[in-house]
Scaffold this motif. Structure first.
Motif, PDB file in Angstrom:
ATOM      1  N   ILE A  50      50.242  27.222  21.762  1.00 42.29           N
ATOM      2  CA  ILE A  50      48.746  26.479  21.487  1.00 42.29           C
ATOM      3  C   ILE A  50      48.521  25.577  22.463  1.00 42.29           C
ATOM      4  N   ASN A  51      47.321  25.299  22.538  1.00 42.81           N
ATOM      5  CA  ASN A  51      46.620  24.268  23.601  1.00 42.81           C
ATOM      6  C   ASN A  51      45.867  23.281  22.919  1.00 42.81           C
ATOM      7  N   VAL A  52      45.752  22.025  23.370  1.00 42.39           N
ATOM      8  CA  VAL A  52      44.986  20.887  22.894  1.00 42.39           C
ATOM      9  C   VAL A  52      43.578  21.673  23.013  1.00 42.39           C
ATOM     10  N   GLY A  53      43.010  21.375  21.907  1.00 43.19           N
ATOM     11  CA  GLY A  53      41.492  21.994  21.945  1.00 43.19           C
ATOM     12  C   GLY A  53      41.363  23.267  21.254  1.00 43.19           C
ATOM     13  N   ASP A  54      42.583  23.721  20.888  1.00 44.27           N
ATOM     14  CA  ASP A  54      42.584  25.009  19.980  1.00 44.27           C
ATOM     15  C   ASP A  54      41.888  25.063  18.594  1.00 44.27           C
ATOM     16  N   THR A  55      41.386  25.811  18.105  1.00 43.87           N
ATOM     17  CA  THR A  55      40.780  25.523  16.816  1.00 43.87           C
ATOM     18  C   THR A  55      42.013  25.980  15.806  1.00 43.87           C
ATOM     19  N   VAL A  56      42.133  25.176  14.720  1.00 43.45           N
ATOM     20  CA  VAL A  56      43.280  25.488  13.533  1.00 43.45           C
ATOM     21  C   VAL A  56      42.702  25.445  12.182  1.00 43.45           C
ATOM     22  N   PHE A  57      43.241  25.807  11.355  1.00 50.49           N
ATOM     23  CA  PHE A  57      42.870  25.650   9.785  1.00 50.49           C
ATOM     24  C   PHE A  57      44.113  25.492   8.890  1.00 50.49           C
ATOM     25  N   GLY A  74      39.681  22.373  11.805  1.00 51.20           N
ATOM     26  CA  GLY A  74      39.663  21.355  13.016  1.00 51.20           C
ATOM     27  C   GLY A  74      40.193  21.771  14.430  1.00 51.20           C
ATOM     28  N   ILE A  75      40.405  20.860  15.174  1.00 54.90           N
ATOM     29  CA  ILE A  75      41.106  21.169  16.591  1.00 54.90           C
ATOM     30  C   ILE A  75      42.481  20.526  16.620  1.00 54.90           C
ATOM     31  N   LEU A  76      43.197  21.245  17.537  1.00 51.82           N
ATOM     32  CA  LEU A  76      44.466  20.410  17.755  1.00 51.82           C
ATOM     33  C   LEU A  76      44.289  19.590  18.840  1.00 51.82           C
ATOM     34  N   ASN A  77      44.864  18.310  18.519  1.00 57.89           N
ATOM     35  CA  ASN A  77      44.787  17.246  19.476  1.00 57.89           C
ATOM     36  C   ASN A  77      45.717  17.082  20.492  1.00 57.89           C
ATOM     37  N   VAL A  78      47.021  16.631  19.884  1.00 59.57           N
ATOM     38  CA  VAL A  78      48.175  16.628  20.944  1.00 59.57           C
ATOM     39  C   VAL A  78      49.398  16.737  20.122  1.00 59.57           C
ATOM     40  N   THR A  79      50.409  17.100  20.625  1.00 57.22           N
ATOM     41  CA  THR A  79      51.739  17.183  20.136  1.00 57.22           C
ATOM     42  C   THR A  79      52.387  15.642  20.349  1.00 57.22           C
ATOM     43  N   VAL A  80      52.806  15.031  19.070  1.00 59.01           N
ATOM     44  CA  VAL A  80      53.518  13.717  19.163  1.00 59.01           C
ATOM     45  C   VAL A  80      54.919  13.627  18.898  1.00 59.01           C
ATOM     46  N   GLU A  81      55.734  12.799  19.425  1.00 61.22           N
ATOM     47  CA  GLU A  81      57.167  12.920  19.264  1.00 61.22           C
ATOM     48  C   GLU A  81      57.520  11.921  18.180  1.00 61.22           C
ATOM     49  N   SER A  82      56.873  11.042  17.835  1.00 62.26           N
ATOM     50  CA  SER A  82      57.444   9.925  16.753  1.00 62.26           C
ATOM     51  C   SER A  82      56.281   9.625  15.930  1.00 62.26           C
ATOM     52  N   SER A  83      56.828   8.971  14.944  1.00 60.51           N
ATOM     53  CA  SER A  83      55.856   8.721  13.699  1.00 60.51           C
ATOM     54  C   SER A  83      56.535   7.306  12.987  1.00 60.51           C
ATOM     55  N   ASN A  84      55.849   6.432  12.913  1.00 58.48           N
ATOM     56  CA  ASN A  84      56.099   5.236  12.184  1.00 58.48           C
ATOM     57  C   ASN A  84      57.787   4.748  12.264  1.00 58.48           C
ATOM     58  N   GLY A 104      51.459  23.004   3.061  1.00 60.85           N
ATOM     59  CA  GLY A 104      50.770  24.114   3.305  1.00 60.85           C
ATOM     60  C   GLY A 104      50.926  24.615   4.686  1.00 60.85           C
ATOM     61  N   PRO A 105      50.212  25.883   5.232  1.00 55.42           N
ATOM     62  CA  PRO A 105      50.246  25.887   6.467  1.00 55.42           C
ATOM     63  C   PRO A 105      49.211  25.414   7.402  1.00 55.42           C
ATOM     64  N   LEU A 106      49.482  25.154   8.731  1.00 57.91           N
ATOM     65  CA  LEU A 106      48.484  24.848   9.731  1.00 57.91           C
ATOM     66  C   LEU A 106      48.353  26.281  10.459  1.00 57.91           C
ATOM     67  N   CYS A 107      47.286  27.066  10.529  1.00 57.32           N
ATOM     68  CA  CYS A 107      47.064  28.295  11.151  1.00 57.32           C
ATOM     69  C   CYS A 107      46.306  28.327  12.434  1.00 57.32           C
ATOM     70  N   ASN A 108      46.401  29.142  13.383  1.00 53.32           N
ATOM     71  CA  ASN A 108      45.790  29.220  14.492  1.00 53.32           C
ATOM     72  C   ASN A 108      44.642  30.112  14.186  1.00 53.32           C
ATOM     73  N   ALA A 109      43.583  30.584  15.067  1.00 55.74           N
ATOM     74  CA  ALA A 109      42.533  30.986  14.760  1.00 55.74           C
ATOM     75  C   ALA A 109      42.803  32.569  14.369  1.00 55.74           C
ATOM     76  N   ASN A 110      43.721  33.155  14.440  1.00 55.92           N
ATOM     77  CA  ASN A 110      44.275  34.618  14.387  1.00 55.92           C
ATOM     78  C   ASN A 110      44.889  34.342  12.621  1.00 55.92           C
ATOM     79  N   GLY A 111      45.063  33.341  12.308  1.00 61.77           N
ATOM     80  CA  GLY A 111      45.408  33.251  10.745  1.00 61.77           C
ATOM     81  C   GLY A 111      47.140  33.004  10.930  1.00 61.77           C
ATOM     82  N   ASP A 112      47.687  33.198  11.989  1.00 56.74           N
ATOM     83  CA  ASP A 112      49.102  32.929  12.193  1.00 56.74           C
ATOM     84  C   ASP A 112      49.662  31.368  11.853  1.00 56.74           C
ATOM     85  N   VAL A 113      50.510  31.246  11.028  1.00 58.51           N
ATOM     86  CA  VAL A 113      51.066  30.028  10.875  1.00 58.51           C
ATOM     87  C   VAL A 113      51.833  29.539  11.884  1.00 58.51           C
TER      88      VAL A 113
END
Length: 163
Positions: A50-57, A74-84, A104-113
């Protein structure tokens, strides 16, 4: 800590589920329902393609089971390595992720998880920052849980505080 788990099917029926195991830090739980309730299995995709800007559901039950099966885009923004307070490999999206969407699933435009919805930032100055665990990581954690393996993490015993 739940002792009774139910899974809401798309038919609206709620069926009992068994907890196989979980990992708090990975925010992953493996649950099981009777195979007679399984009518279709989701297709797994790849978070690596996947790439930044791809549509996700996202699909989930925000707030309560009254809204089960809610889909947000929505759109995929970035991949992050850390959280809090811990390090975690996550994907950021502006698709609405609310309490009840976690797991729940985050899916790409094809419906793949491509990920498992995990969390969102809740601050007055932040809107639309949801996070999902890449599907490859989720599968790895789930396999360890199913096989009864302990997920090992390094621990130094120190904590940094900004004074």
């Amino acid at each position: 800590g739940a002792s009774n788990i139910k899974v809401m099917l798309m038919s609206g029926d709620a069926v009992d589920a068994t907890i196989i195991g979980d990992d708090e830090y990975a925010d992953i739980a493996v649950i099981k329902i009777d195979k007679k309730y399984v009518t279709k299995v989701a297709t797994l995709g790849s978070s690596e393609s996947i790439n930044v800007g791809d549509t996700v559901f996202t699909i989930g039950s925000p707030i309560s089971s009254e809204y089960y099966g809610t889909v947000t885009r929505g759109i995929l923004n970035v991949t992050v390595e850390s959280s809090n307070d811990w390090i975690m490999n996550v994907m950021q999206t502006d698709a609405a992720i609310n309490p009840g969407n976690s797991g729940g699933p985050l899916c790409n435009a094809n419906g793949d998880v491509i990920g498992i919805n995990s969390m969102k930032l809740v601050q007055s100055q932040v809107e639309g920052m949801g996070f999902a665990i890449p599907i490859e990581d989720a599968i790895s954690y789930a396999n360890m849980i199913v096989n009864g393996e302990k997920i090992k993490r390094s621990y130094l015993g120190l904590r940094m505080v900004n004074v």
